[in-house]
Design a protein around this motif. Structure first.
Motif, PDB file in Angstrom:
ATOM      1  N   VAL A   9     -52.660  66.667  -2.155  1.00  0.00           N
ATOM      2  CA  VAL A   9     -53.070  65.592  -1.243  1.00  0.00           C
ATOM      3  C   VAL A   9     -51.857  64.718  -0.949  1.00  0.00           C
ATOM      4  CG1 VAL A   9     -54.639  63.655  -0.867  1.00  0.00           C
ATOM      5  CG2 VAL A   9     -55.381  65.606  -2.269  1.00  0.00           C
ATOM      6  N   VAL A  10     -51.522  64.558   0.328  1.00  0.00           N
ATOM      7  CA  VAL A  10     -50.381  63.749   0.735  1.00  0.00           C
ATOM      8  C   VAL A  10     -50.895  62.614   1.618  1.00  0.00           C
ATOM      9  CG1 VAL A  10     -48.129  63.724   1.860  1.00  0.00           C
ATOM     10  CG2 VAL A  10     -48.907  65.792   0.679  1.00  0.00           C
ATOM     11  N   LEU A  11     -50.770  61.379   1.114  1.00  0.00           N
ATOM     12  CA  LEU A  11     -51.275  60.202   1.822  1.00  0.00           C
ATOM     13  C   LEU A  11     -50.116  59.264   2.154  1.00  0.00           C
ATOM     14  CD1 LEU A  11     -54.454  59.432  -0.306  1.00  0.00           C
ATOM     15  CD2 LEU A  11     -54.323  60.690   1.851  1.00  0.00           C
ATOM     16  N   HIS A  70     -46.337  65.633  12.294  1.00  0.00           N
ATOM     17  CA  HIS A  70     -45.499  65.946  11.136  1.00  0.00           C
ATOM     18  C   HIS A  70     -44.157  66.483  11.623  1.00  0.00           C
ATOM     19  CE1 HIS A  70     -49.458  65.937   9.193  1.00  0.00           C
ATOM     20  NE2 HIS A  70     -49.825  66.836  10.087  1.00  0.00           N
ATOM     21  N   ARG A  71     -43.198  66.565  10.716  1.00  0.00           N
ATOM     22  CA  ARG A  71     -41.948  67.237  11.028  1.00  0.00           C
ATOM     23  C   ARG A  71     -42.241  68.723  11.298  1.00  0.00           C
ATOM     24  NH1 ARG A  71     -39.939  62.966  12.149  1.00  0.00           N
ATOM     25  NH2 ARG A  71     -38.576  61.739  10.779  1.00  0.00           N
ATOM     26  N   PRO A  72     -41.462  69.374  12.189  1.00  0.00           N
ATOM     27  CA  PRO A  72     -41.688  70.796  12.463  1.00  0.00           C
ATOM     28  C   PRO A  72     -41.634  71.652  11.193  1.00  0.00           C
ATOM     29  CG  PRO A  72     -40.200  69.870  14.094  1.00  0.00           C
ATOM     30  CD  PRO A  72     -40.401  68.809  13.054  1.00  0.00           C
ATOM     31  N   GLU A  73     -40.742  71.308  10.265  1.00  0.00           N
ATOM     32  CA  GLU A  73     -40.645  72.078   9.024  1.00  0.00           C
ATOM     33  C   GLU A  73     -41.920  71.966   8.197  1.00  0.00           C
ATOM     34  OE1 GLU A  73     -38.504  69.711  10.489  1.00  0.00           O
ATOM     35  OE2 GLU A  73     -37.271  69.265   8.729  1.00  0.00           O
ATOM     36  N   THR A  74     -42.550  70.788   8.219  1.00  0.00           N
ATOM     37  CA  THR A  74     -43.805  70.593   7.496  1.00  0.00           C
ATOM     38  C   THR A  74     -44.885  71.494   8.071  1.00  0.00           C
ATOM     39  OG1 THR A  74     -43.203  68.284   7.120  1.00  0.00           O
ATOM     40  CG2 THR A  74     -45.498  68.881   6.750  1.00  0.00           C
ATOM     41  N   ASP A 105     -40.191  62.364   6.690  1.00  0.00           N
ATOM     42  CA  ASP A 105     -39.290  63.169   5.856  1.00  0.00           C
ATOM     43  C   ASP A 105     -39.825  63.238   4.426  1.00  0.00           C
ATOM     44  OD1 ASP A 105     -37.534  63.691   7.929  1.00  0.00           O
ATOM     45  OD2 ASP A 105     -36.283  61.948   7.494  1.00  0.00           O
ATOM     46  N   ALA A 106     -40.318  62.108   3.917  1.00  0.00           N
ATOM     47  CA  ALA A 106     -40.918  62.108   2.579  1.00  0.00           C
ATOM     48  C   ALA A 106     -42.169  62.982   2.558  1.00  0.00           C
ATOM     49  CB  ALA A 106     -41.257  60.683   2.159  1.00  0.00           C
ATOM     50  N   GLU A 107     -42.925  62.983   3.641  1.00  0.00           N
ATOM     51  CA  GLU A 107     -44.101  63.853   3.730  1.00  0.00           C
ATOM     52  C   GLU A 107     -43.689  65.316   3.655  1.00  0.00           C
ATOM     53  OE1 GLU A 107     -47.779  63.824   6.703  1.00  0.00           O
ATOM     54  OE2 GLU A 107     -46.027  64.855   7.542  1.00  0.00           O
ATOM     55  N   GLY A 166     -65.215  72.058  -9.160  1.00  0.00           N
ATOM     56  CA  GLY A 166     -64.244  72.247 -10.231  1.00  0.00           C
ATOM     57  C   GLY A 166     -62.807  72.151  -9.802  1.00  0.00           C
ATOM     58  N   LEU A 167     -62.530  71.500  -8.670  1.00  0.00           N
ATOM     59  CA  LEU A 167     -61.163  71.351  -8.185  1.00  0.00           C
ATOM     60  C   LEU A 167     -60.637  69.956  -8.506  1.00  0.00           C
ATOM     61  CD1 LEU A 167     -61.379  73.076  -4.683  1.00  0.00           C
ATOM     62  CD2 LEU A 167     -60.707  74.077  -6.868  1.00  0.00           C
ATOM     63  N   ARG A 168     -59.321  69.855  -8.632  1.00  0.00           N
ATOM     64  CA  ARG A 168     -58.666  68.581  -8.953  1.00  0.00           C
ATOM     65  C   ARG A 168     -57.592  68.277  -7.921  1.00  0.00           C
ATOM     66  NH1 ARG A 168     -56.357  69.858 -14.648  1.00  0.00           N
ATOM     67  NH2 ARG A 168     -56.115  71.875 -13.630  1.00  0.00           N
ATOM     68  N   ALA A 169     -57.462  67.001  -7.577  1.00  0.00           N
ATOM     69  CA  ALA A 169     -56.470  66.581  -6.592  1.00  0.00           C
ATOM     70  C   ALA A 169     -55.165  66.193  -7.281  1.00  0.00           C
ATOM     71  CB  ALA A 169     -56.994  65.405  -5.787  1.00  0.00           C
ATOM     72  N   VAL A 170     -54.052  66.631  -6.696  1.00  0.00           N
ATOM     73  CA  VAL A 170     -52.720  66.210  -7.115  1.00  0.00           C
ATOM     74  C   VAL A 170     -52.104  65.514  -5.908  1.00  0.00           C
ATOM     75  CG1 VAL A 170     -50.461  66.943  -7.951  1.00  0.00           C
ATOM     76  CG2 VAL A 170     -52.523  68.163  -8.677  1.00  0.00           C
ATOM     77  N   MET A 171     -51.666  64.264  -6.074  1.00  0.00           N
ATOM     78  CA  MET A 171     -51.380  63.418  -4.926  1.00  0.00           C
ATOM     79  C   MET A 171     -49.919  62.991  -4.844  1.00  0.00           C
ATOM     80  SD  MET A 171     -53.289  59.879  -3.932  1.00  0.00           S
ATOM     81  CE  MET A 171     -52.477  59.031  -5.268  1.00  0.00           C
ATOM     82  N   ALA A 172     -49.452  62.792  -3.595  1.00  0.00           N
ATOM     83  CA  ALA A 172     -48.153  62.193  -3.310  1.00  0.00           C
ATOM     84  C   ALA A 172     -48.353  61.130  -2.240  1.00  0.00           C
ATOM     85  CB  ALA A 172     -47.164  63.256  -2.830  1.00  0.00           C
ATOM     86  N   VAL A 173     -47.535  60.071  -2.287  1.00  0.00           N
ATOM     87  CA  VAL A 173     -47.602  58.972  -1.312  1.00  0.00           C
ATOM     88  C   VAL A 173     -46.265  58.884  -0.599  1.00  0.00           C
ATOM     89  CG1 VAL A 173     -47.962  56.499  -0.989  1.00  0.00           C
ATOM     90  CG2 VAL A 173     -49.266  57.724  -2.741  1.00  0.00           C
ATOM     91  N   THR A 174     -46.292  58.736   0.728  1.00  0.00           N
ATOM     92  CA  THR A 174     -45.065  58.844   1.534  1.00  0.00           C
ATOM     93  C   THR A 174     -44.601  57.547   2.184  1.00  0.00           C
ATOM     94  OG1 THR A 174     -46.263  59.363   3.575  1.00  0.00           O
ATOM     95  CG2 THR A 174     -45.742  61.208   2.108  1.00  0.00           C
ATOM     96  N   ASP A 175     -45.394  56.495   2.162  1.00  0.00           N
ATOM     97  CA  ASP A 175     -45.056  55.243   2.866  1.00  0.00           C
ATOM     98  C   ASP A 175     -44.777  55.492   4.348  1.00  0.00           C
ATOM     99  OD1 ASP A 175     -45.319  53.584   0.608  1.00  0.00           O
ATOM    100  OD2 ASP A 175     -43.312  54.113  -0.066  1.00  0.00           O
ATOM    101  N   TYR A 176     -45.556  56.364   4.952  1.00  0.00           N
ATOM    102  CA  TYR A 176     -45.466  56.678   6.385  1.00  0.00           C
ATOM    103  C   TYR A 176     -44.121  57.283   6.785  1.00  0.00           C
ATOM    104  CZ  TYR A 176     -49.818  54.085   7.034  1.00  0.00           C
ATOM    105  OH  TYR A 176     -51.122  53.656   6.956  1.00  0.00           O
ATOM    106  N   ASP A 177     -43.401  57.840   5.849  1.00  0.00           N
ATOM    107  CA  ASP A 177     -42.101  58.459   6.117  1.00  0.00           C
ATOM    108  C   ASP A 177     -42.314  59.964   6.288  1.00  0.00           C
ATOM    109  OD1 ASP A 177     -39.600  59.755   5.817  1.00  0.00           O
ATOM    110  OD2 ASP A 177     -38.789  58.048   4.711  1.00  0.00           O
TER     111      ASP A 177
END
Length: 340
Positions: free
Chosen positions: A76-78, A138-142, A114-116, A101-112
């Motif tokens: 999960v990317v927020l 999103h970035r094309p690479e994403t 590149d960080a996403e 039975g699934l679990r979320a693993v999260m990252a936060v990008t501060d609206y960046d």
């Protein structure tokens, strides 16, 4: 399942062999570049890295017989956790995922963006059951990584555009237009805008919808203040003070979200600006705190927890072999408070 949807869903992950073919080198050479192991000529490294970006390859951190260990994880990317908006989304998502039975693993990008991109690469390296990201831009690479990953990809909070796979959300342009029409019907004609960092692309869509709907009534924004960085109550208060100092005849101000609007309400209290008699205020999101003001904030309420829950249900549906709708419109509600 329609041909369109079958094509939209990624079918398999990009492999080392795909990168080797794209770069014209051996799989062993690609592996050395990926693992940063062994001598590699700079020009060869550059060629492989360019191919990796082009085909969307993500290293498998679970290689070696452990791939099944990641099958119960959802990446999960927020963009933010600074107010209750995305925690509400996350609560709905995790409650639905938990039933399967699934679990979320999260990252936060501060609206960046590149960080996403970097967060998506890191999460996909663990071969999650699904990837959940906010927004459609999103970035094309994403985008390439997500398409090539072979996992279910769900984009949240927006449906105005072509999703990578599935999208759950609302039209921000329509929300901005609804705000404008509300003010026009209330007789407001000198309207200003207070916003936050330009990196919030959904807020930009709301502003565009606001301006387009105002133009239908031969109106325009009479003053605009956009503060850099994330939204906050403090920045909303400061921004409204600056805007009114420049444009004292405004009779309404639209804010990019409720955080900013709360700050505006506090400025009006401190500066003895009568709301709504002298100045109307309208926010976005429908936060509980905004409803607790002495005069509840007029705002656009979004179905945040429902958006998260539906996304989780779509992940589980895919695991059962079902095909969820490509776009799910959760709509919005313009809540008439006491500030307009």
């Amino acid at each position: 399942m329609s041909d369109h949807r079958r094509r939209a869903r990624p079918s398999s992950a990009v492999t080392l062999a795909d990168v080797a073919r794209a770069s014209g080198v051996s799989e062993i050479t690609v592996s050395r570049v990926v693992r940063a192991h062994g001598p590699i000529a700079p020009e060869t490294r550059a060629k492989v890295e360019a191919a990796i970006a082009r085909v969307g390859y993500v290293p498998n951190r679970l290689a070696g017989g452990l791939a099944s260990a990641g099958s119960d994880l959802v990446g999960v990317v927020l963009p933010s956790l600074s107010n209750s908006v995305f925690p509400d989304v996350l609560r709905g998502l995790t409650s639905a995922l938990g039933t399967g039975g699934l679990r979320a693993v999260m990252a936060v990008t501060d609206y960046d963006l590149d960080a996403e991109r970097d967060a998506v690469a890191a999460l996909l390296a663990w071969r999650p059951a699904a990837l959940v990201v906010a927004g459609l831009e999103h970035r094309p690479e994403t985008v390439e990584m997500a398409k090539a990953s072979g996992v279910t990809v769900i984009e949240l909070m927006d449906i105005e555009g072509e999703p990578i796979d599935l999208a759950v959300g609302m039209s921000h342009t329509a929300a901005g237009a609804a705000t404008a029409r509300r003010l026009v019907t209330r007789g407001r004609t000198r309207i200003g805008y207070v916003g936050h960092g330009a990196q919030d692309l959904r807020a930009a869509k709301r502003r565009a919808g606001l301006e387009a709907a105002l133009a239908e009534s031969d109106l325009r924004l009479e003053g605009v203040t956009v503060v850099p960085g994330p939204s906050s109550v403090a920045s909303g208060r400061e921004a409204l003070a600056a805007l009114l100092a420049e444009r004292p005849t405004l009779d309404a101000v639209v804010f990019s979200n409720d955080d900013m609007a709360l700050g505006g309400a506090f400025h009006c209290m401190a500066a003895d600006v009568a709301v709504p008699e002298r100045l109307a205020l309208i926010g976005f999101n429908g936060l509980d705190l905004a409803a607790a003001l002495p005069r509840p904030l007029t705002t656009v309420r979004t179905a945040r927890e429902r958006i998260g829950r539906i996304a989780g249900e779509h992940v589980l549906a895919r695991r059962r072999g079902e095909e969820p709708p490509r776009l799910t419109d959760t709509g919005f509600e313009l809540v008439a408070g006491g500030t307009d």
